[in-house]
Write a protein that holds these residues in place. Structure first.
Motif, PDB file in Angstrom:
ATOM      1  N   ASP A 158      22.805  35.951  50.013  1.00 41.52           N
ATOM      2  CA  ASP A 158      24.124  35.341  49.928  1.00 41.52           C
ATOM      3  C   ASP A 158      24.341  34.672  48.571  1.00 41.52           C
ATOM      4  N   ALA A 159      23.276  34.050  48.026  1.00 39.04           N
ATOM      5  CA  ALA A 159      23.395  33.451  46.692  1.00 39.04           C
ATOM      6  C   ALA A 159      23.644  34.530  45.639  1.00 39.04           C
ATOM      7  N   GLN A 160      22.954  35.655  45.774  1.00 43.27           N
ATOM      8  CA  GLN A 160      23.203  36.764  44.845  1.00 43.27           C
ATOM      9  C   GLN A 160      24.641  37.265  44.959  1.00 43.27           C
ATOM     10  N   ALA A 161      25.114  37.412  46.183  1.00 48.26           N
ATOM     11  CA  ALA A 161      26.467  37.946  46.385  1.00 48.26           C
ATOM     12  C   ALA A 161      27.516  37.026  45.778  1.00 48.26           C
ATOM     13  N   ARG A 162      27.370  35.734  45.965  1.00 48.59           N
ATOM     14  CA  ARG A 162      28.350  34.789  45.404  1.00 48.59           C
ATOM     15  C   ARG A 162      28.309  34.806  43.875  1.00 48.59           C
ATOM     16  N   LEU A 163      27.104  34.923  43.323  1.00 53.87           N
ATOM     17  CA  LEU A 163      26.962  34.953  41.874  1.00 53.87           C
ATOM     18  C   LEU A 163      27.592  36.215  41.287  1.00 53.87           C
ATOM     19  N   ILE A 164      27.311  37.347  41.914  1.00 58.68           N
ATOM     20  CA  ILE A 164      27.897  38.605  41.443  1.00 58.68           C
ATOM     21  C   ILE A 164      29.411  38.581  41.602  1.00 58.68           C
ATOM     22  N   GLY A 165      29.879  38.065  42.732  1.00 57.61           N
ATOM     23  CA  GLY A 165      31.324  37.990  42.954  1.00 57.61           C
ATOM     24  C   GLY A 165      32.033  37.181  41.899  1.00 57.61           C
ATOM     25  N   ALA A 166      31.434  36.065  41.511  1.00 62.38           N
ATOM     26  CA  ALA A 166      32.048  35.245  40.469  1.00 62.38           C
ATOM     27  C   ALA A 166      32.071  35.977  39.134  1.00 62.38           C
TER      28      ALA A 166
END
Length: 337
Positions: A158-166
């Motif tokens: 989830d941390a990776q997904a939020r970082l990539i999304g940003a």
């Protein structure tokens, strides 16, 4: 098949910007958004000046997050499994007819091949980067490394997904994606109260160098604990000093697996179950005798290992029915007499 222990090295985004008019998005690129954006990761802050048009996925699983957010990378990195375009079945629909270049990263990033893609963003949140590797990638294009303070390999999905999304200008979409998957797990757990508090052990299969490899409580078993299961601490004493991810249980100590009500075996090859059952001590285990077992196929095992926004829904769809059957006692999983 090499054990995942040789393939897995272990196992909060700040976004700011001002109004600008980014270029019209090309197919597979991020849509118009407020750029530039800045994201914080392990090695500092990366600024993405405009909506990226040519995104390279430089780590083992990032392509799933990009595809889930509607961005088709121009290059992806192969982990294992020999999948076409390094894309597993759960992600093929999102990839569509695209044919990204396939990179390898067995000895670190393939800098020359990455540079040849003319990327305007390199996503490397699961690439195991050190500072020197990050600096070399950042000299090619803006690069997003692993989340700050997280593991170089397989930081929380989830941390990776939020970082990539940003980084691609889709923070709201990434947050909604993460929240939706977490809600699915919570809803599934609520619909299966029998999972709550039930001890379960997830293992590679078959045996490696005379040991069974079990995953300890943590990121590698979150797919179970998020469903309500618990991971028994009895296996922890078999973990190497300083390792909190995997326990190496000698075959003569297989009895410790009786601490699990359910055993989930990542049987990636047809012969794995046969090899498991060839051990007399395995046949004496209570979960084995009672049929409290799950044997995956290669795709389900891969989905568990990937732990991505596209693979986790696949895990729910395909594993949960098998967990139900295992709890009830599945005669089909018992060794033949």
């Amino acid at each position: 098949m090499r054990p995942r222990s040789l393939l897995l090295a272990a196992v909060f985004v700040l976004a700011a910007g001002c109004s600008s008019t980014p270029p019209t998005s090309a197919p597979g690129a991020a849509p118009q958004a407020a750029f530039p954006v800045s994201v914080e990761h392990e090695f500092g802050t990366t600024t993405v000046p405009a909506a990226p048009q040519r995104v390279v996925s430089a780590g083992y699983t990032e392509q799933d997050t990009l595809l889930a957010l509607g961005v088709t990378p121009v290059a992806v990195t192969d982990w294992y499994g020999d999948q076409p375009y390094a894309t597993w079945p759960w992600a093929k629909e999102k990839l569509g007819s695209a044919t990204p270049t396939v990179l390898t990263a067995k000895d670190g990033p393939d800098y020359e091949k990455i540079a040849a893609q003319r990327p305007d963003l390199i996503v490397a949140t699961n690439a195991g980067l050190d500072r020197a590797q990050y600096d070399r990638l950042a000299a090619i294009a803006p690069t997003v490394a692993q989340p700050k303070g997280g593991s170089a390999w397989f930081a929380p999905w989830d941390a990776q997904a939020r970082l990539i999304g940003a980084a691609i200008g889709k923070p709201d979409e990434a947050n909604a994606l993460v929240d939706g998957i977490k809600k699915r797990f919570a809803d599934t757990a609520a619909a299966h109260p029998g999972f709550a508090g039930t001890p379960a052990i997830f293992l590679q299969a078959p045996y490696y160098d005379g040991s069974a490899i079990a995953y300890q409580n943590g990121l590698s078993t979150a797919f179970l604990t998020d469903l309500g299961f618990t991971v028994p601490a009895e296996i922890d004493r078999f973990a190497p000093e300083g390792d909190s991810t995997q326990a190496y249980i000698p075959i003569e100590n297989l009895g410790v697996l009786n601490a699990g009500k359910v055993l989930i075996w990542a049987t990636e090859e047809a012969s794995a179950r046969t090899e498991l059952e060839a051990q007399p001590l395995y046949r004496t285990l209570t979960p084995v005798q009672n049929g409290n077992l799950v044997f995956t196929d290669a795709t389900l095992a891969g989905a568990i290992y990937f732990s991505s926004p596209l693979s986790l829904p696949y895990v729910l769809d395909h594993l949960v029915p098998q967990l139900d059957a295992a709890l009830a006692g599945n005669p089909g999983t018992r060794p033949a007499a």
